[in-house]
Write a protein that holds these residues in place. Structure first.
Motif, PDB file in Angstrom:
ATOM      1  N   LEU A  55       0.833  -1.204   0.000  1.00  0.00           N
ATOM      2  CA  LEU A  55       0.000   0.000   0.000  1.00  0.00           C
ATOM      3  C   LEU A  55       0.867   1.254   0.000  1.00  0.00           C
ATOM      4  N   ILE A  56       1.920   1.250   0.801  1.00  0.00           N
ATOM      5  CA  ILE A  56       2.830   2.398   0.816  1.00  0.00           C
ATOM      6  C   ILE A  56       3.406   2.653  -0.566  1.00  0.00           C
ATOM      7  N   ASN A  57       3.807   1.596  -1.256  1.00  0.00           N
ATOM      8  CA  ASN A  57       4.347   1.750  -2.604  1.00  0.00           C
ATOM      9  C   ASN A  57       3.307   2.265  -3.587  1.00  0.00           C
ATOM     10  N   GLN A  58       2.038   1.966  -3.337  1.00  0.00           N
ATOM     11  CA  GLN A  58       0.981   2.408  -4.246  1.00  0.00           C
ATOM     12  C   GLN A  58       0.574   3.854  -4.028  1.00  0.00           C
ATOM     13  N   VAL A  59       0.703   4.352  -2.789  1.00  0.00           N
ATOM     14  CA  VAL A  59       0.199   5.695  -2.505  1.00  0.00           C
ATOM     15  C   VAL A  59       1.290   6.740  -2.277  1.00  0.00           C
ATOM     16  N   CYS A  60       2.522   6.333  -2.031  1.00  0.00           N
ATOM     17  CA  CYS A  60       3.608   7.276  -1.745  1.00  0.00           C
ATOM     18  C   CYS A  60       3.746   8.306  -2.870  1.00  0.00           C
ATOM     19  N   PRO A  61       3.581   9.609  -2.578  1.00  0.00           N
ATOM     20  CA  PRO A  61       3.703  10.604  -3.642  1.00  0.00           C
ATOM     21  C   PRO A  61       5.143  10.830  -4.081  1.00  0.00           C
ATOM     22  N   GLY A  62       6.107  10.358  -3.277  1.00  0.00           N
ATOM     23  CA  GLY A  62       7.488  10.405  -3.734  1.00  0.00           C
ATOM     24  C   GLY A  62       7.728   9.439  -4.875  1.00  0.00           C
ATOM     25  N   LEU A  63       6.974   8.328  -4.867  1.00  0.00           N
ATOM     26  CA  LEU A  63       7.101   7.305  -5.901  1.00  0.00           C
ATOM     27  C   LEU A  63       6.106   7.476  -7.034  1.00  0.00           C
ATOM     28  N   ASN A  64       4.950   8.053  -6.736  1.00  0.00           N
ATOM     29  CA  ASN A  64       3.854   8.066  -7.707  1.00  0.00           C
ATOM     30  C   ASN A  64       3.247   9.453  -7.870  1.00  0.00           C
ATOM     31  N   ILE A  65       3.380  10.015  -9.033  1.00  0.00           N
ATOM     32  CA  ILE A  65       2.617  11.205  -9.414  1.00  0.00           C
ATOM     33  C   ILE A  65       2.037  10.882 -10.779  1.00  0.00           C
ATOM     34  N   GLU A  66       0.794  10.477 -10.799  1.00  0.00           N
ATOM     35  CA  GLU A  66       0.217  10.039 -12.079  1.00  0.00           C
ATOM     36  C   GLU A  66      -1.287  10.193 -12.095  1.00  0.00           C
ATOM     37  N   HIS A  67      -1.786  10.581 -13.250  1.00  0.00           N
ATOM     38  CA  HIS A  67      -3.212  10.581 -13.484  1.00  0.00           C
ATOM     39  C   HIS A  67      -3.613   9.185 -13.943  1.00  0.00           C
ATOM     40  N   ASP A  68      -4.871   8.844 -13.739  1.00  0.00           N
ATOM     41  CA  ASP A  68      -5.331   7.482 -14.034  1.00  0.00           C
ATOM     42  C   ASP A  68      -5.099   7.094 -15.484  1.00  0.00           C
ATOM     43  N   SER A  69      -5.231   8.050 -16.377  1.00  0.00           N
ATOM     44  CA  SER A  69      -5.027   7.785 -17.797  1.00  0.00           C
ATOM     45  C   SER A  69      -4.454   9.037 -18.429  1.00  0.00           C
ATOM     46  N   CYS A 207       4.285  25.167  -5.205  1.00  0.00           N
ATOM     47  CA  CYS A 207       5.463  24.931  -4.375  1.00  0.00           C
ATOM     48  C   CYS A 207       6.703  24.868  -5.252  1.00  0.00           C
ATOM     49  N   ALA A 208       7.739  25.590  -4.843  1.00  0.00           N
ATOM     50  CA  ALA A 208       9.009  25.556  -5.581  1.00  0.00           C
ATOM     51  C   ALA A 208      10.016  24.634  -4.915  1.00  0.00           C
ATOM     52  N   GLY A 209       9.598  23.929  -3.854  1.00  0.00           N
ATOM     53  CA  GLY A 209      10.483  22.992  -3.188  1.00  0.00           C
ATOM     54  C   GLY A 209      10.526  23.222  -1.689  1.00  0.00           C
ATOM     55  N   VAL A 210      10.923  22.180  -0.965  1.00  0.00           N
ATOM     56  CA  VAL A 210      10.979  22.231   0.502  1.00  0.00           C
ATOM     57  C   VAL A 210      12.427  22.417   0.964  1.00  0.00           C
ATOM     58  N   PRO A 211      12.755  23.546   1.579  1.00  0.00           N
ATOM     59  CA  PRO A 211      14.101  23.722   2.140  1.00  0.00           C
ATOM     60  C   PRO A 211      14.236  22.965   3.469  1.00  0.00           C
ATOM     61  N   SER A 212      15.452  22.630   3.815  1.00  0.00           N
ATOM     62  CA  SER A 212      15.717  21.958   5.089  1.00  0.00           C
ATOM     63  C   SER A 212      15.738  22.971   6.223  1.00  0.00           C
ATOM     64  N   ARG A 274      14.223  15.325  -3.954  1.00  0.00           N
ATOM     65  CA  ARG A 274      12.945  14.944  -4.572  1.00  0.00           C
ATOM     66  C   ARG A 274      12.260  16.148  -5.212  1.00  0.00           C
ATOM     67  N   CYS A 275      12.443  17.326  -4.624  1.00  0.00           N
ATOM     68  CA  CYS A 275      11.830  18.527  -5.193  1.00  0.00           C
ATOM     69  C   CYS A 275      12.466  18.921  -6.523  1.00  0.00           C
ATOM     70  N   LYS A 276      13.727  18.526  -6.734  1.00  0.00           N
ATOM     71  CA  LYS A 276      14.423  18.855  -7.983  1.00  0.00           C
ATOM     72  C   LYS A 276      13.835  18.116  -9.179  1.00  0.00           C
ATOM     73  N   ILE A 277      13.179  16.968  -8.903  1.00  0.00           N
ATOM     74  CA  ILE A 277      12.602  16.190 -10.007  1.00  0.00           C
ATOM     75  C   ILE A 277      11.078  16.215  -9.969  1.00  0.00           C
ATOM     76  N   CYS A 278      10.506  17.146  -9.213  1.00  0.00           N
ATOM     77  CA  CYS A 278       9.054  17.185  -9.043  1.00  0.00           C
ATOM     78  C   CYS A 278       8.355  17.618 -10.340  1.00  0.00           C
ATOM     79  N   PRO A 279       7.350  16.843 -10.805  1.00  0.00           N
ATOM     80  CA  PRO A 279       6.609  17.228 -11.994  1.00  0.00           C
ATOM     81  C   PRO A 279       5.323  17.983 -11.665  1.00  0.00           C
ATOM     82  N   ASP A 280       5.087  18.223 -10.383  1.00  0.00           N
ATOM     83  CA  ASP A 280       3.797  18.784  -9.978  1.00  0.00           C
ATOM     84  C   ASP A 280       3.967  19.874  -8.933  1.00  0.00           C
TER      85      ASP A 280
END
Length: 410
Positions: A55-69, A207-212, A274-280
């Motif tokens: 379930l974590i692999n299916q919902v993790c937004p770090g791994l998955n940013i996708e529209h259904d189709s 969002c332009a990214g999360v700073p530490s 992760r923010c450097k490769i963010c598509p959203d």
């Protein structure tokens, strides 16, 4: 399936906390901690069963940013995502407009939702009451709460780490979060029906990214603050637009830094990988997205002088559009339509951001990094909007960082 450590070591974790929030069979087997580089990261304290890991692999937004189709419909803009209307607006509450980061439209929409009874409360991120340099998830039930929570927080937050408890609590709520937070919730709704039942509307901010937290420390150092424990309140923006990063010390004195100096020169150099490769960055999975509606100079470029705040308001779903129309009708929001060419000029970074994703993913693949699943986002179209030099620079810069620093934060 990827385990938690593999997700982190490949630079794919956004720190949202969703994996910790999905208790499932593992209950408290994952907790969120601050990493040695100043980001929120999950830590497994016990074995995670295969069902929960799947379930974590299916919902993790770090791994998955996708529209259904693949989105080819008329309401999908390849730059901005699902889009019904684009507006420029602000809160009619002048105090709220000034206190917020960008016109207060998002806060005004929340006030409309609360006062109309459409929701019982809001879940949003604000400054921690105990640790002013840190963030905390807060519950807002009225104007005072929304006012206090208004303003950007350019530091790590994990608003989903207690999501199961939130979904089990009484009442319905609006959720406000980063695009990755909203994308994670949206994916979770496919597996947990109570998400849609409990959260009638999801709102994102661009969002332009999360700073530490190291970024926060660097801002304070530039301000001349020698002892961070002496800070009794801290804001990154607001009290004007774009407003100043402001630290109030225990003796009542203030230290301030303008937006260009705080975000432009310091904070954006401390972003997680992760923010450097963010598509959203624009919050494609929200019902409503808000952002800065920057004024433009004669050449059509954003200017960051202090002005009356304005918000970009994008409606992405029918219920998001209906909500904004009701907020305008109720007098909480004043808004007018804005064309996409002007929007692109106001938000040039977001307008070009998607184009950098594919070359950066190619660099990751070349060095053997695990890749996220980005689908239905028109990334190839966005790539065409970049010059060849930009593509090469994006690929080469990512490759160099990956080869130089093989840890998760590069």
């Amino acid at each position: 399936m990827l385990d938690i450590e593999t997700i982190k070591s490949n630079g794919l974790c956004s720190g949202c906390g969703l994996c910790a929030g999905i208790r499932g069979h593992h209950k408290s087997a994952i907790c969120m901690e601050v990493s040695d580089k100043g980001f929120h990261r999950p830590v497994a304290t016990d074995r995670i069963c295969e069902t929960d890991l799947r379930l974590i692999n299916q919902v993790c937004p770090g791994l998955n940013i996708e529209h259904d189709s693949p989105r080819q419909a008329e309401d999908y803009d390849p730059i901005w995502g699902p889009l019904l209307k684009a507006r420029l607006g602000w809160s009619t509450d002048q105090a709220l407009r000034r206190n917020a980061s960008s016109g207060g439209a998002l806060s005004a929409i929340l006030l409309h939702l609360l006062e109309s009874g459409e929701i019982d409360y809001v879940l949003q991120t604000a400054a921690s009451s105990q640790l002013p340099l840190r963030n905390a998830l807060v519950t807002s039930t009225g104007r005072e709460d929304v006012y206090e929570a208004a303003g950007s927080r350019y530091a790590p937050s994990s608003p989903l780490e207690d999501i199961e408890a939130c979904l089990s609590a009484p009442g319905r709520f609006a959720f406000v979060g980063k695009p990755c937070d909203v994308a994670g919730l949206r994916r979770l709704s496919k597996f947990v029906p109570s998400v849609d039942q409990k959260i009638p509307i999801m709102i994102a901010f661009m969002c332009a990214g999360v700073p530490s937290y190291r970024g926060t420390s660097a801002v304070l150092k530039q301000m001349g603050v020698a002892d961070e424990s002496d800070v009794v309140s801290f804001r990154f923006r607001g009290d004007g637009w774009p407003g100043f990063a402001t630290a109030v010390l225990s003796d009542g004195s203030e230290r301030r830094l303008d937006y260009n100096s705080s975000w432009g020169a310091i904070l954006n150099r401390h972003l997680q990988f992760r923010c450097k490769i963010c598509p959203d960055g624009t919050g494609e999975f929200a019902d409503i997205t808000c952002a800065d509606g920057w004024y433009l100079d004669e050449a059509g470029r954003p200017v960051f002088d202090e002005r009356e705040g304005r918000s970009v308001i994008l409606t992405r779903t029918e219920k998001g559009e209906a909500c904004v129309l009701r907020a305008i009708s109720s007098g909480h929001v004043q808004a007018e339509q804005v064309d996409l060419a002007t929007l692109k000029a106001m938000q040039p970074f977001q307008a070009r951001r998607k184009g950098h994703v594919l070359p950066r993913l190619a660099a990751m693949a070349l060095v053997g990094r695990k890749l996220p699943r980005f689908r239905g986002l028109a990334l190839r179209y966005s790539l065409k909007g970049l010059r060849a030099k930009e593509i090469v620079r994006s690929f080469g810069g990512t490759l160099r960082r990956l080869l130089t620093n093989r840890s998760e934060q590069v």
